[in-house]
Design a protein around this motif. Structure first.
Motif, PDB file in Angstrom:
ATOM      1  N   TYR A 190     -14.434 -18.986 -46.980  1.00 41.10           N
ATOM      2  CA  TYR A 190     -15.518 -19.121 -45.989  1.00 41.10           C
ATOM      3  C   TYR A 190     -16.793 -18.394 -46.425  1.00 41.10           C
ATOM      4  CZ  TYR A 190     -12.635 -21.398 -42.453  1.00 41.10           C
ATOM      5  OH  TYR A 190     -11.866 -22.301 -41.767  1.00 41.10           O
ATOM      6  N   GLN A 191     -16.645 -17.051 -46.675  1.00 42.19           N
ATOM      7  CA  GLN A 191     -17.856 -16.292 -47.010  1.00 42.19           C
ATOM      8  C   GLN A 191     -18.258 -16.534 -48.471  1.00 42.19           C
ATOM      9  OE1 GLN A 191     -15.498 -14.964 -44.779  1.00 42.19           O
ATOM     10  NE2 GLN A 191     -17.036 -15.308 -43.190  1.00 42.19           N
TER      11      GLN A 191
ATOM     12  N   LYS B 276      -2.388 -24.351 -38.913  1.00 42.10           N
ATOM     13  CA  LYS B 276      -1.821 -23.060 -39.335  1.00 42.10           C
ATOM     14  C   LYS B 276      -1.029 -22.376 -38.224  1.00 42.10           C
ATOM     15  CE  LYS B 276      -5.815 -21.365 -40.284  1.00 42.10           C
ATOM     16  NZ  LYS B 276      -5.724 -20.571 -39.104  1.00 42.10           N
TER      17      LYS B 276
ATOM     18  N   VAL C   8     -15.484  -8.522 -41.735  1.00 42.08           N
ATOM     19  CA  VAL C   8     -14.102  -9.010 -41.809  1.00 42.08           C
ATOM     20  C   VAL C   8     -13.235  -8.032 -42.614  1.00 42.08           C
ATOM     21  CG1 VAL C   8     -14.121 -10.589 -43.812  1.00 42.08           C
ATOM     22  CG2 VAL C   8     -12.722 -11.113 -41.863  1.00 42.08           C
TER      23      VAL C   8
ATOM     24  N   GLU D 277     -10.425 -25.391 -40.786  1.00 44.35           N
ATOM     25  CA  GLU D 277     -10.255 -25.546 -39.335  1.00 44.35           C
ATOM     26  C   GLU D 277      -9.283 -26.692 -39.043  1.00 44.35           C
ATOM     27  OE1 GLU D 277     -11.869 -23.288 -37.515  1.00 44.35           O
ATOM     28  OE2 GLU D 277     -12.864 -22.588 -39.331  1.00 44.35           O
TER      29      GLU D 277
ATOM     30  N   ARG E 117     -13.157  -9.317 -34.194  1.00 38.77           N
ATOM     31  CA  ARG E 117     -13.006 -10.784 -34.118  1.00 38.77           C
ATOM     32  C   ARG E 117     -13.918 -11.378 -33.034  1.00 38.77           C
ATOM     33  NH1 ARG E 117      -8.781 -14.686 -35.141  1.00 38.77           N
ATOM     34  NH2 ARG E 117      -9.047 -16.452 -33.760  1.00 38.77           N
TER      35      ARG E 117
ATOM     36  N   ARG F 262      -9.934  -6.000 -41.569  1.00 41.88           N
ATOM     37  CA  ARG F 262      -8.746  -6.065 -42.440  1.00 41.88           C
ATOM     38  C   ARG F 262      -8.221  -4.668 -42.766  1.00 41.88           C
ATOM     39  NH1 ARG F 262     -10.367 -10.012 -46.195  1.00 41.88           N
ATOM     40  NH2 ARG F 262      -9.636 -11.380 -44.538  1.00 41.88           N
TER      41      ARG F 262
ATOM     42  N   LEU G   5     -16.565 -14.310 -34.006  1.00 40.59           N
ATOM     43  CA  LEU G   5     -16.386 -15.705 -33.590  1.00 40.59           C
ATOM     44  C   LEU G   5     -17.318 -16.124 -32.450  1.00 40.59           C
ATOM     45  CD1 LEU G   5     -12.554 -16.411 -33.912  1.00 40.59           C
ATOM     46  CD2 LEU G   5     -14.312 -16.246 -35.642  1.00 40.59           C
TER      47      LEU G   5
ATOM     48  N   ARG H  97      -4.228 -16.390 -41.887  1.00 45.25           N
ATOM     49  CA  ARG H  97      -5.445 -16.054 -42.653  1.00 45.25           C
ATOM     50  C   ARG H  97      -5.395 -14.633 -43.214  1.00 45.25           C
ATOM     51  NH1 ARG H  97      -8.979 -20.010 -42.323  1.00 45.25           N
ATOM     52  NH2 ARG H  97      -9.256 -21.233 -40.439  1.00 45.25           N
ATOM     53  N   TYR H  98      -6.029 -14.480 -44.401  1.00 54.79           N
ATOM     54  CA  TYR H  98      -6.150 -13.154 -45.046  1.00 54.79           C
ATOM     55  C   TYR H  98      -7.297 -13.270 -46.056  1.00 54.79           C
ATOM     56  CZ  TYR H  98      -4.291  -8.711 -46.985  1.00 54.79           C
ATOM     57  OH  TYR H  98      -4.133  -7.413 -47.418  1.00 54.79           O
TER      58      TYR H  98
ATOM     59  N   GLU I 214      -5.802 -12.944 -38.697  1.00 53.29           N
ATOM     60  CA  GLU I 214      -7.090 -12.337 -39.093  1.00 53.29           C
ATOM     61  C   GLU I 214      -8.228 -13.294 -38.763  1.00 53.29           C
ATOM     62  OE1 GLU I 214      -7.490 -10.572 -42.915  1.00 53.29           O
ATOM     63  OE2 GLU I 214      -6.319  -8.889 -42.198  1.00 53.29           O
ATOM     64  N   PRO I 215      -9.439 -12.809 -38.433  1.00 55.34           N
ATOM     65  CA  PRO I 215      -9.632 -11.392 -38.144  1.00 55.34           C
ATOM     66  C   PRO I 215      -8.853 -11.038 -36.881  1.00 55.34           C
ATOM     67  CG  PRO I 215     -11.689 -12.636 -37.862  1.00 55.34           C
ATOM     68  CD  PRO I 215     -10.641 -13.607 -38.260  1.00 55.34           C
TER      69      PRO I 215
ATOM     70  N   TYR J  83     -17.508 -20.592 -36.362  1.00 53.44           N
ATOM     71  CA  TYR J  83     -17.237 -21.284 -37.625  1.00 53.44           C
ATOM     72  C   TYR J  83     -16.938 -22.759 -37.421  1.00 53.44           C
ATOM     73  CZ  TYR J  83     -17.246 -16.702 -39.636  1.00 53.44           C
ATOM     74  OH  TYR J  83     -17.649 -15.467 -40.030  1.00 53.44           O
TER      75      TYR J  83
ATOM     76  N   SER K   6      -9.181 -16.491 -47.000  1.00 58.82           N
ATOM     77  CA  SER K   6     -10.155 -17.044 -46.049  1.00 58.82           C
ATOM     78  C   SER K   6     -11.543 -16.468 -46.310  1.00 58.82           C
ATOM     79  CB  SER K   6      -9.749 -16.743 -44.597  1.00 58.82           C
ATOM     80  OG  SER K   6      -8.801 -17.683 -44.152  1.00 58.82           O
ATOM     81  N   THR K   7     -11.597 -15.187 -46.682  1.00 58.14           N
ATOM     82  CA  THR K   7     -12.911 -14.595 -46.978  1.00 58.14           C
ATOM     83  C   THR K   7     -13.495 -15.239 -48.237  1.00 58.14           C
ATOM     84  OG1 THR K   7     -11.915 -12.551 -46.169  1.00 58.14           O
ATOM     85  CG2 THR K   7     -14.149 -12.393 -47.070  1.00 58.14           C
TER      86      THR K   7
ATOM     87  N   ASP L 171     -15.724 -22.267 -31.646  1.00 58.25           N
ATOM     88  CA  ASP L 171     -16.226 -20.947 -32.020  1.00 58.25           C
ATOM     89  C   ASP L 171     -17.279 -21.085 -33.113  1.00 58.25           C
ATOM     90  OD1 ASP L 171     -15.076 -20.841 -34.602  1.00 58.25           O
ATOM     91  OD2 ASP L 171     -13.196 -20.047 -33.818  1.00 58.25           O
TER      92      ASP L 171
HETATM   93  P1  TMP Z   1      -8.864 -19.225 -36.525  1.00 56.98           P
HETATM   94  O1  TMP Z   1      -8.161 -18.227 -35.707  1.00 56.98           O
HETATM   95  O2  TMP Z   1      -9.120 -20.488 -35.837  1.00 56.98           O
HETATM   96  O3  TMP Z   1      -8.276 -19.418 -37.857  1.00 56.98           O
HETATM   97  O4  TMP Z   1     -10.350 -18.665 -36.660  1.00 56.98           O
HETATM   98  C1  TMP Z   1     -10.771 -17.630 -37.400  1.00 56.98           C
HETATM   99  C2  TMP Z   1     -12.123 -17.995 -37.918  1.00 56.98           C
HETATM  100  O5  TMP Z   1     -12.625 -16.899 -38.694  1.00 56.98           O
HETATM  101  C3  TMP Z   1     -12.128 -19.209 -38.814  1.00 56.98           C
HETATM  102  O6  TMP Z   1     -13.143 -20.078 -38.426  1.00 56.98           O
HETATM  103  C4  TMP Z   1     -12.442 -18.676 -40.175  1.00 56.98           C
HETATM  104  C5  TMP Z   1     -13.097 -17.355 -39.925  1.00 56.98           C
HETATM  105  N1  TMP Z   1     -12.794 -16.369 -40.961  1.00 56.98           N
HETATM  106  C6  TMP Z   1     -13.721 -16.131 -41.940  1.00 56.98           C
HETATM  107  O7  TMP Z   1     -14.796 -16.721 -41.930  1.00 56.98           O
HETATM  108  N2  TMP Z   1     -13.427 -15.226 -42.916  1.00 56.98           N
HETATM  109  C7  TMP Z   1     -12.242 -14.548 -42.962  1.00 56.98           C
HETATM  110  O8  TMP Z   1     -12.014 -13.725 -43.865  1.00 56.98           O
HETATM  111  C8  TMP Z   1     -11.285 -14.810 -41.934  1.00 56.98           C
HETATM  112  C9  TMP Z   1      -9.975 -14.081 -41.938  1.00 56.98           C
HETATM  113  C10 TMP Z   1     -11.598 -15.734 -40.947  1.00 56.98           C
END
Ligand code: TMP
Length: 208
Positions: A105-106, A18, A71, A14, A52, A75, A56, A97-98, A41-42, A155, A101-102, A153
């Motif tokens: 994060y996940q 980006k 997600v 975060e 998305r 994709r 979020l 993101r692509y 993404e998403p 995350y 990020s998964t 949001d």
């Molecule tokens: P962002 O637009 O601020 O980057 O927010 C997208 C949010 O979605 C960010 O907190 C990370 C989350 N995210 C995942 O958890 N997994 C994913 O695969 C992607 C693409 C985004």
């Protein structure tokens, strides 16, 4: 010689900058004659943007595996309807993101099995040509987030420990994929970061 376009992804935790970099980089590439599509993404297509919204929304409560499958649903649509067609037209696709990020994060963040995420990724069957990972200490990211206007949001509300796992995950991904990934200090000057990215793309295109 690359006969189709290029898929370039910009990754990081975060508040690493980006979206700003994506705009600057797109402008710089267009200025030197490239045809550029920017996306995120998403999201990126109407169906994926609808997913998305759910992902979020701070009110959403989801099991981490459900989060992951969601997600990837977004994709699959994004790749089929926006990214692949643009690449077939020889365009440079800059994606905020692509798959990394998964994984971060996940996978690293929420504990979903990394191999399962890679398996889902292989079903999509499209890897980035180049990935920029913006790296910022979780403390600096937290400081930047606290200066942001508006509601956080889902995350952005996760704990500092989660943010630290995500940041460490991105660093591990960069280490594991040195040919594809460039780890960049997100605390550097904005223009310096853009230049670094632009030069890496030129090199990838064989135009040093
Ligand atoms: P962002 O637009 O601020 O980057 O927010 C997208 C949010 O979605 C960010 O907190 C990370 C989350 N995210 C995942 O958890 N997994 C994913 O695969 C992607 C693409 C985004």
């Amino acid at each position: 010689m690359i006969s189709r376009g290029l898929l370039i992804t910009i990754e990081g935790g975060e508040a690493v900058g980006k979206s700003t970099q994506l705009l600057h980089l797109a402008e710089r590439l267009r200025g030197s004659g490239h045809c550029v599509v920017t996306t995120r993404e998403p999201g990126g297509t109407p169906g994926a943007e609808a997913i998305r919204e759910v992902m979020l929304d701070p009110a959403t409560v989801l099991d981490p595996l459900a989060d992951t499958l969601l997600v990837f649903a977004a994709r699959a649509d994004h790749v089929a309807h926006l990214i692949r067609p643009a690449l077939m037209q020889g365009k440079i696709v800059l994606c905020d993101r692509y798959v990394d990020s998964t994984l971060a994060y996940q996978g690293y963040g929420l504990g979903v099995d990394l191999m399962s995420i890679r398996l889902l990724s292989s079903m999509i069957g499209l890897d980035p040509d180049l990935t920029f990972i913006l790296d910022l200490s979780p403390d600096s990211a937290l400081a930047r987030l606290s200066n942001r206007q508006g509601a956080l949001d889902r995350y952005e509300r996760f704990t500092p420990a989660f943010a630290a796992r995500v940041a460490a995950g991105f660093r591990a991904i960069a280490m594991d994929n040195p040919d594809r990934c460039l780890l960049i200090d997100a605390a550097a000057e904005i223009e310096d970061i853009t230049r670094l990215m632009f030069d890496a793309i030129q090199t990838k295109l064989g135009r040093p």
